[in-house]
Design a protein around this motif. Sequence first.
Motif, PDB file in Angstrom:
ATOM      1  N   VAL C 263       0.919  -1.234  -0.300  1.00 55.06           N
ATOM      2  CA  VAL C 263       0.507   0.280  -0.334  1.00 55.06           C
ATOM      3  C   VAL C 263       1.299   1.375   0.133  1.00 55.06           C
ATOM      4  O   VAL C 263       0.732   2.142  -0.879  1.00 55.06           O
ATOM      5  CB  VAL C 263      -1.058   0.214   0.826  1.00 55.06           C
ATOM      6  N   MET C 264       2.283   1.129   0.966  1.00 50.56           N
ATOM      7  CA  MET C 264       3.156   2.081   1.043  1.00 50.56           C
ATOM      8  C   MET C 264       3.244   2.572  -0.703  1.00 50.56           C
ATOM      9  O   MET C 264       3.861   3.830  -0.629  1.00 50.56           O
ATOM     10  CB  MET C 264       4.012   2.112   1.909  1.00 50.56           C
ATOM     11  N   ASP C 265       3.930   1.428  -0.671  1.00 47.34           N
ATOM     12  CA  ASP C 265       4.778   1.491  -2.456  1.00 47.34           C
ATOM     13  C   ASP C 265       3.717   2.319  -3.200  1.00 47.34           C
ATOM     14  O   ASP C 265       4.033   3.452  -4.359  1.00 47.34           O
ATOM     15  CB  ASP C 265       5.190   0.330  -2.628  1.00 47.34           C
ATOM     16  N   GLY C 266       2.586   1.809  -3.019  1.00 47.16           N
ATOM     17  CA  GLY C 266       1.410   2.346  -3.826  1.00 47.16           C
ATOM     18  C   GLY C 266       1.329   4.128  -4.041  1.00 47.16           C
ATOM     19  O   GLY C 266       0.919   4.515  -4.835  1.00 47.16           O
ATOM     20  N   PHE C 267       1.162   3.880  -2.998  1.00 44.69           N
ATOM     21  CA  PHE C 267       0.947   5.490  -2.006  1.00 44.69           C
ATOM     22  C   PHE C 267       1.931   6.710  -2.384  1.00 44.69           C
ATOM     23  O   PHE C 267       1.547   7.840  -3.269  1.00 44.69           O
ATOM     24  CB  PHE C 267       1.235   5.624  -0.239  1.00 44.69           C
ATOM     25  N   VAL C 268       3.398   5.897  -2.871  1.00 43.03           N
ATOM     26  CA  VAL C 268       4.141   6.732  -2.717  1.00 43.03           C
ATOM     27  C   VAL C 268       4.147   6.948  -4.455  1.00 43.03           C
ATOM     28  O   VAL C 268       4.624   8.256  -5.021  1.00 43.03           O
ATOM     29  CB  VAL C 268       5.722   6.294  -2.745  1.00 43.03           C
TER      30      VAL C 268
END
Lengths: 230, 409, 407
Positions: C263-268
């Motif tokens: 999710v964090m990779d996507g958010f970035v």
Amino acid sequence: MSAVRCVDLCKTYRQGDQDIKALDHVNLEITSGDFVCLSAPSGGGKTTLLNAIGGLDTPDSGEVYVAGQRIDNLSKSDLADLRLRKIGFVFQAYNLIPVLTARENIEFVMQVQGVPASERREKSLAILHEVGLETLEDRRPAKMSGGQQQRVAVARAIVSRPELVLADEPTANLDSKTAGELMELFTALNERHNSTFIIATHDQHIMTYAKRLIRMLDGRIVEDIDQRAA
Amino acid sequence: MHIVLRLAWRNLWRQPRRTWLTTGAMVFCNILLVFMMSMQFGMYGMMIDNTLQIFTGHLQVQAPGYKDEQKMRQVVPNILPLANTIRAELQSKAVAARGRTFVLASSEERSYGVMVYGVEPEFEQNVSNIPGLVRDGRYLRDHDAAEIVIGSILARNLRVDIGDEMTLLGGGADGSFAAAVVDVVGIFTSGVTAIDRNIAEIPLGLFQETFSMRGAGHQIVVVGEDLDEVPLLQMRVQSVLPAGSELQVLDWDTLQPGLRQVIQADMSSSFFMYFVLVVLVSFSVLNTQLMSVLERTREFGIVMALGLKPGKLGGLIMLETALMGMMGVVLGAFAGALFTSWFTTNGLAIPGMEEMAAQFNLPAKMYPRVNLLTLLAGPGIVFVFTMLAAIYPALRLRWQNPVEAMRVA
Amino acid sequence: MRLFGVLFRLAWRNLWRNHRRTTIMLCAIAVGVWAMIFMTALTRGMVDQMIIEGIRTLPGHVQIHNPKFLDDPSISNPVSISAQQSFDDPEIVAWSSRVKVPAVISSERESRGITLLGIDPVAERHISFIKYDEVDGRFLVDSDDKGIVIGAKLANILETEIGKRVVIMSQDPDNDIADRGFRVVGLYTASTGAVEEAYAFVGRATVQKMLRIGNQTTEVVFVGDDYRDVEALYEVILDAVDDSVSVQRWYETNTYLGSMLNVMDGFVVVWIIVIFLALSFGLVNTLMMAVFERVREIGLMLALGMKPGSILGQILIESMLLLLIGLVAGNMLAWATVMSLQGGIDVSVVAEGLEMFGAASVLYPKLNVDDMILASKVVLVLGFLASLSPAWRASRYKPVEALAKVG
């Protein structure tokens, strides 16, 4: 040998609901090394003819030859090459690229042509000297007078020894003294480098510098005078 | 239309592409702000509702210290009469008494530690959604029956099904050893792993008897109509507590401080993001208006030479900016509302997000909530910053001298 | 190449012709890039901490279980690998086998459910989240240690303290209640109270005796170099064991942490793109203005024989220069910000909220070179695409008309 030959050139513009014949069956031949003044009132068709000869614009019909090569049917890219290698231009104003210095402006065409730096430098310094601007080498156009700017433009036009130099009202923004000096320069360069010069103007005084004077009216050549004979 | 207004409007459209690009930046930012804020508030609302619905309720009556330590002997004495009193005072059925302790639950094959709640079967459904989540079997019925309802993961781990017997082992309020044998009558599935794995409910009567509670319990849960009503409810509940009692009435915010803090943490990071977006748009506006002023220097020089005060011209620039800003607000809020409302009906599912959502008691699909605040707050702020960005270009005009201005070609 | 030289010079000088406009645009790009990287560094720092913390409290990088244990985490599903078997491979930094069972801990006052970990304190030293020397009292000494180490918060709830006894109840393989008294020898503190309440540590041999399971365990954990790259370690372990056990990577054991990372990779990526889009309007606007006010020069260059492609190139170079300078400034700004925050950002105001995420109350932003490269790539590639339209327009002017343009 002919530097320029035009055969039956026609060009019509539409302005409002009126058709304007800028070129009306123009036939013309200019010999190599000649110094021609093209004279006409505003809208007389001189700029259109100059643009057609310079490959900046294509006629509706007729043929244009520059140094024996037919150019009216060339592609845009070939026309660009033709302008780059065979023709020098001097325009009425905004001749120079504002962010480049005098010498860089002169070198610009050679640079696009791919001339090596040392040769460029040598040629540009020589021509600056020839047009009497050697002290202004590193100045940008905004810091030069109108006459100086036009001299740089002339230097740029002549520096790569084109077959043909086209000037469209080069003196229009200059006072008469400066205009005279610029014409002296044109004459000198014509004699020294043996390039063909075609200068469009409506200034009577300028016309006196020409070896040949061509008058146009409503897209037709109305008078063609050899002034050397006179 | 007033002449100045007309002038400002026409000036904007001298460079239509530039005006559209600048307005486009505002609209883009506004759509994003409307969507993100609606999403945020939708999420917060859902987080609060879902978290409170499971167990916490809006208010709880507890013994002092119970919230932090949850010790067996920190009790609410005579809990059933007190719950009745509160129900009578509030004229609401959404009041339920509970006991709560930790036991070792054993089936024939397995043993696990679980949190057991003693509940009032007839009232629990009004304060918690667990009774409604019973998928297999039924919820508790009788106040004293030896029955239990457990979470689905717990049932799987214990390898029990409806009708099976379980043993609960723990300690009584007096420190004695406590044990009960109960039948599994229902299995619930909440979707929240921690709850489905760790929670069991038995009737409060059985709870009190098994754990030597002597009529006491640990919490009385109260649920009101909505969150705004909570402070008033809190006062009314407080007023019916027995005189001299040390009992506390705690609201949901005190009971679940994490909830508000998650929201605060999320808000501050979101506001940082919004701020950056707004600043970027302001730069865009600053650039456009400055260019617009600089390229009209000559024109301004002429009107100033005619006697117009630079202040008026500055006002003209501000007016042009305001018109552009208004377009941004209107188009942005409108497009943002359209864009967001699509998601309010269809929901937004972010792949891979389910695990995280479950951690905060959120469903996998999220629904933004559009209201006047989420619709206008973002565009309003963008408008304010747009106007701030135009101040410098407008002020530059004041320093202009007409003759100099005219000389610039 | 010579042509590139002249195009570059023109682009560079043109960039500074309207220095105000360029400076404003540069500020915007720098702020945008700063925000991209700083925000990313913050989330990376948080997630990193959560995962490292999470892996330490729970799974290690790779684990071995009885295949049935995952659905039925009971002592009845032990790992058949004996604790004596040794694993030796450069990929393995540390490994340990544990008995991990649910249990009830009782003091004379209270009872709580916990996860009881029977460990070999020597092998666990480099795996555990507990710093042995910082434990109040002492940590376990060896596998036969008769004491128990519990979290400070649990001790508080149980109203117990070092030196007092607690009773542990759990289930043996025959589902009989196994219980035993332990003396509390140490209290540990962890980043979150939830952890302190959840785990208690005892000697592995002691708990094996209590549960009557010989030398069986329930899991073996392995730690490699970097949690982000556990594939090599995973392969090594797969080769070392047979089919009777299942091998899992940490993100399979703890899907919450695993999905967090994704999710964090996507958010970035989304964040970087959103910021870029906000910037792109200004970028296109700036380039358009630049082209618009230079129409005559462009006409002149075309008339002199410059090809439209070179005009296109010139505008693109100008745009790339603008973006590059902005990128350098933004990256440096972000770097400086992160460096100045090396001591961590105290967010304890919302500590209990962050605990719900599994995050600690001090945030350490983590500058990731890959993220800086990603942000720069996105800005350059998308910036290039956004510049195509104004550059294309510039190259399509007809020389005669452009020259005649009255500006």
